[in-house]
Scaffold this active site. Structure first.
Site, PDB file in Angstrom:
ATOM      1  N   CYS A   2      -6.574 -41.061 -27.107  1.00 30.79           N
ATOM      2  CA  CYS A   2      -5.688 -41.009 -28.261  1.00 30.79           C
ATOM      3  C   CYS A   2      -6.127 -42.007 -29.325  1.00 30.79           C
ATOM      4  O   CYS A   2      -6.840 -42.964 -29.058  1.00 30.79           O
ATOM      5  CB  CYS A   2      -4.246 -41.272 -27.875  1.00 30.79           C
ATOM      6  SG  CYS A   2      -3.586 -40.218 -26.581  1.00 30.79           S
ATOM      7  N   ARG A  27     -12.658 -40.618 -29.271  1.00 33.29           N
ATOM      8  CA  ARG A  27     -11.802 -41.051 -28.174  1.00 33.29           C
ATOM      9  C   ARG A  27     -11.277 -39.881 -27.358  1.00 33.29           C
ATOM     10  O   ARG A  27     -10.750 -40.066 -26.257  1.00 33.29           O
ATOM     11  CB  ARG A  27     -10.615 -41.865 -28.725  1.00 33.29           C
ATOM     12  CG  ARG A  27     -11.035 -43.133 -29.432  1.00 33.29           C
ATOM     13  CD  ARG A  27      -9.862 -43.802 -30.122  1.00 33.29           C
ATOM     14  NE  ARG A  27      -8.912 -44.356 -29.177  1.00 33.29           N
ATOM     15  CZ  ARG A  27      -8.978 -45.590 -28.675  1.00 33.29           C
ATOM     16  NH1 ARG A  27      -9.958 -46.383 -29.032  1.00 33.29           N
ATOM     17  NH2 ARG A  27      -8.065 -46.020 -27.836  1.00 33.29           N
ATOM     18  N   TRP A  77      -4.108 -37.014 -26.768  1.00 36.05           N
ATOM     19  CA  TRP A  77      -4.698 -36.469 -25.537  1.00 36.05           C
ATOM     20  C   TRP A  77      -3.533 -36.204 -24.601  1.00 36.05           C
ATOM     21  O   TRP A  77      -2.819 -37.106 -24.207  1.00 36.05           O
ATOM     22  CB  TRP A  77      -5.667 -37.473 -24.929  1.00 36.05           C
ATOM     23  CG  TRP A  77      -6.328 -36.972 -23.687  1.00 36.05           C
ATOM     24  CD1 TRP A  77      -5.888 -37.084 -22.410  1.00 36.05           C
ATOM     25  CD2 TRP A  77      -7.572 -36.277 -23.615  1.00 36.05           C
ATOM     26  NE1 TRP A  77      -6.759 -36.506 -21.539  1.00 36.05           N
ATOM     27  CE2 TRP A  77      -7.813 -36.004 -22.248  1.00 36.05           C
ATOM     28  CE3 TRP A  77      -8.510 -35.864 -24.556  1.00 36.05           C
ATOM     29  CZ2 TRP A  77      -8.954 -35.337 -21.811  1.00 36.05           C
ATOM     30  CZ3 TRP A  77      -9.635 -35.210 -24.115  1.00 36.05           C
ATOM     31  CH2 TRP A  77      -9.857 -34.945 -22.769  1.00 36.05           C
ATOM     32  N   ASN A 103       0.153 -44.450 -27.910  1.00 37.37           N
ATOM     33  CA  ASN A 103      -0.908 -44.358 -26.909  1.00 37.37           C
ATOM     34  C   ASN A 103      -0.391 -44.989 -25.627  1.00 37.37           C
ATOM     35  O   ASN A 103       0.274 -46.028 -25.671  1.00 37.37           O
ATOM     36  CB  ASN A 103      -2.168 -45.108 -27.347  1.00 37.37           C
ATOM     37  CG  ASN A 103      -2.861 -44.435 -28.502  1.00 37.37           C
ATOM     38  OD1 ASN A 103      -2.505 -43.337 -28.901  1.00 37.37           O
ATOM     39  ND2 ASN A 103      -3.861 -45.108 -29.052  1.00 37.37           N
ATOM     40  N   GLY A 104      -0.738 -44.421 -24.479  1.00 38.14           N
ATOM     41  CA  GLY A 104      -0.298 -44.969 -23.208  1.00 38.14           C
ATOM     42  C   GLY A 104       0.669 -44.036 -22.506  1.00 38.14           C
ATOM     43  O   GLY A 104       0.780 -42.850 -22.838  1.00 38.14           O
ATOM     44  N   GLU A 483     -26.584 -42.183 -13.029  1.00 37.31           N
ATOM     45  CA  GLU A 483     -26.313 -42.133 -14.464  1.00 37.31           C
ATOM     46  C   GLU A 483     -26.925 -40.888 -15.101  1.00 37.31           C
ATOM     47  O   GLU A 483     -26.301 -40.250 -15.953  1.00 37.31           O
ATOM     48  CB  GLU A 483     -26.840 -43.392 -15.147  1.00 37.31           C
ATOM     49  CG  GLU A 483     -26.672 -43.422 -16.658  1.00 37.31           C
ATOM     50  CD  GLU A 483     -25.226 -43.385 -17.126  1.00 37.31           C
ATOM     51  OE1 GLU A 483     -25.007 -43.172 -18.334  1.00 37.31           O
ATOM     52  OE2 GLU A 483     -24.307 -43.557 -16.296  1.00 37.31           O
ATOM     53  N   LYS A 487     -24.702 -38.099 -17.138  1.00 32.13           N
ATOM     54  CA  LYS A 487     -24.966 -37.715 -18.524  1.00 32.13           C
ATOM     55  C   LYS A 487     -25.064 -36.199 -18.649  1.00 32.13           C
ATOM     56  O   LYS A 487     -24.523 -35.597 -19.573  1.00 32.13           O
ATOM     57  CB  LYS A 487     -26.279 -38.349 -19.011  1.00 32.13           C
ATOM     58  CG  LYS A 487     -26.161 -39.765 -19.447  1.00 32.13           C
ATOM     59  CD  LYS A 487     -25.349 -39.892 -20.709  1.00 32.13           C
ATOM     60  CE  LYS A 487     -24.537 -41.150 -20.732  1.00 32.13           C
ATOM     61  NZ  LYS A 487     -23.501 -41.283 -19.737  1.00 32.13           N
ATOM     62  N   GLU A 490     -21.610 -34.471 -18.083  1.00 33.09           N
ATOM     63  CA  GLU A 490     -20.647 -34.813 -19.129  1.00 33.09           C
ATOM     64  C   GLU A 490     -20.765 -33.902 -20.342  1.00 33.09           C
ATOM     65  O   GLU A 490     -19.759 -33.434 -20.874  1.00 33.09           O
ATOM     66  CB  GLU A 490     -20.868 -36.256 -19.608  1.00 33.09           C
ATOM     67  CG  GLU A 490     -20.234 -37.319 -18.764  1.00 33.09           C
ATOM     68  CD  GLU A 490     -20.467 -38.700 -19.349  1.00 33.09           C
ATOM     69  OE1 GLU A 490     -19.510 -39.487 -19.375  1.00 33.09           O
ATOM     70  OE2 GLU A 490     -21.595 -39.004 -19.787  1.00 33.09           O
ATOM     71  N   HIS A 506     -29.668 -35.323   5.829  1.00 34.95           N
ATOM     72  CA  HIS A 506     -28.328 -35.529   6.365  1.00 34.95           C
ATOM     73  C   HIS A 506     -27.314 -34.606   5.697  1.00 34.95           C
ATOM     74  O   HIS A 506     -26.123 -34.908   5.685  1.00 34.95           O
ATOM     75  CB  HIS A 506     -27.919 -36.991   6.208  1.00 34.95           C
ATOM     76  CG  HIS A 506     -28.755 -37.935   7.011  1.00 34.95           C
ATOM     77  ND1 HIS A 506     -28.552 -38.159   8.346  1.00 34.95           N
ATOM     78  CD2 HIS A 506     -29.830 -38.693   6.660  1.00 34.95           C
ATOM     79  CE1 HIS A 506     -29.444 -39.023   8.797  1.00 34.95           C
ATOM     80  NE2 HIS A 506     -30.236 -39.366   7.783  1.00 34.95           N
ATOM     81  N   LYS A 606     -13.414 -41.328 -24.859  1.00 33.82           N
ATOM     82  CA  LYS A 606     -14.284 -42.494 -24.892  1.00 33.82           C
ATOM     83  C   LYS A 606     -13.688 -43.674 -24.136  1.00 33.82           C
ATOM     84  O   LYS A 606     -14.363 -44.343 -23.376  1.00 33.82           O
ATOM     85  CB  LYS A 606     -14.533 -42.888 -26.357  1.00 33.82           C
ATOM     86  CG  LYS A 606     -15.553 -44.008 -26.533  1.00 33.82           C
ATOM     87  CD  LYS A 606     -16.939 -43.548 -26.142  1.00 33.82           C
ATOM     88  CE  LYS A 606     -18.001 -44.562 -26.475  1.00 33.82           C
ATOM     89  NZ  LYS A 606     -19.309 -44.137 -25.957  1.00 33.82           N
TER      90      LYS A 606
END
Length: 611
Positions: A2, A27, A77, A103-104, A483, A487, A490, A506, A606
């Site tokens: 948000c 964000r 969001w 926000n929150g 990583e 990437k 995402e 395994h 973000k």
């Protein structure tokens, strides 16, 4: 998640709000809205739209339709209630007199909602935020500040709030607890924002709100209050980011721009800290006595920062001989961690506002640990609550998928490991100088990798249509693979997993069949023979192999792999810093060829400021 922007001044507010919100799109959000005071009608004018900010902007013709000089804006969001116009912010009270952006998460919103409904207050949205707007009006008797104070004593959870009242058109009220909110100081105007990038075009003078603080913004100034509603002063700092650092600068995407900025970001991060053959951390004080008392190190982080920690574990244990455990910020509090005054807790967060990492920090501090944070944003919550801070100085990063923040975090943590090893006497002077030379060479060698990006784009064109991809590597290459895999998934939405190569037999190898793409990482020379054996192993099961190795091993790898990406050879300590760049580029080009929204991938944000 948000984004909040608020403005009070003498210019038309709505265009400034929309422009600020556009700089917070990274964000993550699913709807947007603004509320301004309509002086002619004497009421609040609220406009909201599901979808991209452009939908709202088009409806308002860029904001010029709204003739007002005070307002708040929000990109939402969804947490409580599906994305919709009704659930978008600002949320308003039943009379329309109070508008709130938030926000929150209000954790006791159901209880508050039930109480208000019992008093006959109707609700129109599914959001927790509407309970705040309705509760402010319920307590409002002409004194807005007093009403807000009564509400704050009753709500539980995390919040950054921007509040407008139709009866008080000369002010914005702002509140913060566990969710970032900054104050912007202009000439004849003032701002609130979730991030400095939203207001950088208008002011560089900012103040950071602390938990429990409340601020009243007018055109003439900003007055802050503590949780007891007592007036307090606020330190004002100057943000020295270049304005164009938050612009695309001719690049198609922020992510690509930020990939290309990595060499310069590393120079900013490293050069001031390497002087005359020594590592110098300014404004940093870990005594030799304390360093020698450390018997355990925790690295606490989330997402890509967690992958930085995975690499850092190898470096710290190798260079300091101190046991290191890497913990996810969201899990740390629940694992009953063994932390005391001899525990160094390294907290890594790009934004410095990640809520689960913040909660882990507070738990570690409660247990007596010494907190050292690695963050990018000066004055962020994690930075302020840490005993020691190392800033990456990467500059603003706008794309949701991190690139330069990751590499600067990684380089800085590696430099810290070397510094600690030198102080402990576990690194010889000869090895120290060799590693230091590698740090000096790192930005130039990264530029070499970026200069050969056309080859990586070619490989992306060969493999972008795969639906499932596996990364494999050993030791540092395994941590690097984590990583690289993140990437790719995402921004391209391809299923991707990273495995330690030794785990193939395994279970993982059962997934390898004809045509499966395996990205094989073999940058570490001392383990190259092992890496080659794993390449042969998956090739025998029909896999297509795209390999990453260092220049001296290119020919040998090319005899077996279907394609080979290379990086210049460098000290093993810094191989992941170089190795991640081809993986970032590969993910970028694959996503580009699949037509994905690279800077704003679906369902991602973000900064995660809810747990």
């Amino acid at each position: 998640m948000c984004g909040i922007v608020g403005y009070i001044g003498r210019e038309q507010a709505a265009p400034i709000l929309l422009e600020g919100l556009s700089r917070l799109e990274y964000r993550g959000y699913d709807s947007a809205g603004v509320a301004v005071f309509d002086a002619q009608a004497g009421t609040l004018s609220v406009h909201k739209a599901k979808g991209r900010l452009q939908v709202l902007s088009d409806q308002l013709h860029g904001g010029v339709d709204l003739d007002s000089t005070v307002g708040v804006g929000h990109t939402r969001w969804a947490t409580h209630g599906a994305p919709s116009d009704v659930n978008s912010h600002p949320q308003v009270s039943r009379s329309g007199k109070i508008a709130v952006v938030h926000n929150g998460i209000i954790e006791n919103y159901a209880e508050l909602r039930g109480f208000l409904q019992a008093q006959g207050v109707p609700f129109v949205s599914e959001t927790d935020t509407e309970a705040v707007a309705q509760l402010i009006e319920y307590f409002y008797d002409g004194d807005l500040l007093q009403a807000v104070g009564r509400v704050l004593r009753r709500i539980q959870g995390s919040y950054a709030l921007g509040i407008l009242c139709a009866d008080c058109p000369d002010r914005i009220v702002a509140v913060r607890k566990d969710s970032p909110l900054i104050l912007g100081y202009g000439e004849g105007c003032n701002f609130i924002a979730s991030d400095v990038t939203a207001i950088l075009r208008h002011t560089r003078q900012v103040g950071y709100m602390e938990d429990g603080e409340l601020a009243v913004l007018t055109r003439e100034g900003i007055q802050c209050y503590n949780h007891l509603m007592q007036p307090i002063g606020k330190e004002i700092v100057t943000v020295d980011w270049a304005i164009d650092a938050a612009e695309k600068g001719g690049y198609e995407h922020f992510m690509f721009k930020e990939i290309m900025e990595q060499p310069e970001a590393l120079r900013r991060c490293l050069s001031p800290r390497i002087r005359e053959g020594e590592i110098v951390f300014e404004d940093f004080s870990l005594s030799d006595c304390y360093i020698k008392s450390i018997n355990r190190i925790y690295i606490v982080a989330c997402g890509s920062s967690y992958h930085v920690g995975m690499v850092g574990k190898y470096h710290l244990e190798r260079l300091t001989r101190i046991p290191v455990e890497v913990a996810l910020g969201s899990e740390f509090r629940y694992m009953d961690p063994i932390v005391d005054e001899h525990t160094l807790v390294i907290v890594i967060s790009q934004s410095g506002e990640t809520l689960d990492t913040m909660a882990a920090l507070r738990e570690a501090r409660r247990l007596g640990g010494h907190i050292l944070s690695i963050v990018n944003v000066v004055g962020s919550s994690i930075a302020r609550e840490s005993d020691q801070v190392l800033y990456t100085w990467a500059g603003p990063e706008i794309a949701v998928a991190t690139t330069k923040a990751y590499t600067t975090q990684l380089a800085l943590l590696s430099l810290l490991a070397l510094w600690l090893g030198k102080r402990l006497g576990t690194v010889s002077e000869e090895d120290f100088q060799a590693m230091l030379a590698a740090f000096r060479d790192l930005p130039d060698k990264m530029e070499q990798v970026l200069a050969h990006r056309d080859g990586i784009q070619y490989f992306a064109s060969q493999y972008f249509n795969h639906d499932s991809i596996f990364f494999m590597g050993r030791n540092l290459d395994y941590a690097l693979g984590l990583e690289g895999s993140l990437k790719l998934k995402e921004i391209s939405y391809i299923h991707s997993e990273a495995y330690a190569s030794g785990e193939l037999k395994h279970g993982t190898i059962s997934l390898i069949e004809d045509g499966t793409l395996v990205v094989a990482l073999g940058t570490c020379s001392r383990l190259f023979a092992k890496a080659m054996s794993n390449v042969v192993e998956v090739k025998a099961r029909g896999a297509s192999v795209l390999a990453l190795t260092v220049g001296p091993h290119r020919e040998e790898m090319a005899q077996t792999a279907d394609g080979v990406m290379t990086i210049p050879d460098i000290h093993e300590l810094l191989l992941p810093c170089l190795g991640v760049v081809p993986l970032q580029l590969f993910a970028y080009y694959v996503a580009l060829m699949r037509g994905c929204d690279i800077d704003k991938p679906r369902n991602l944000a973000k900064s995660v400021t809810v747990e």
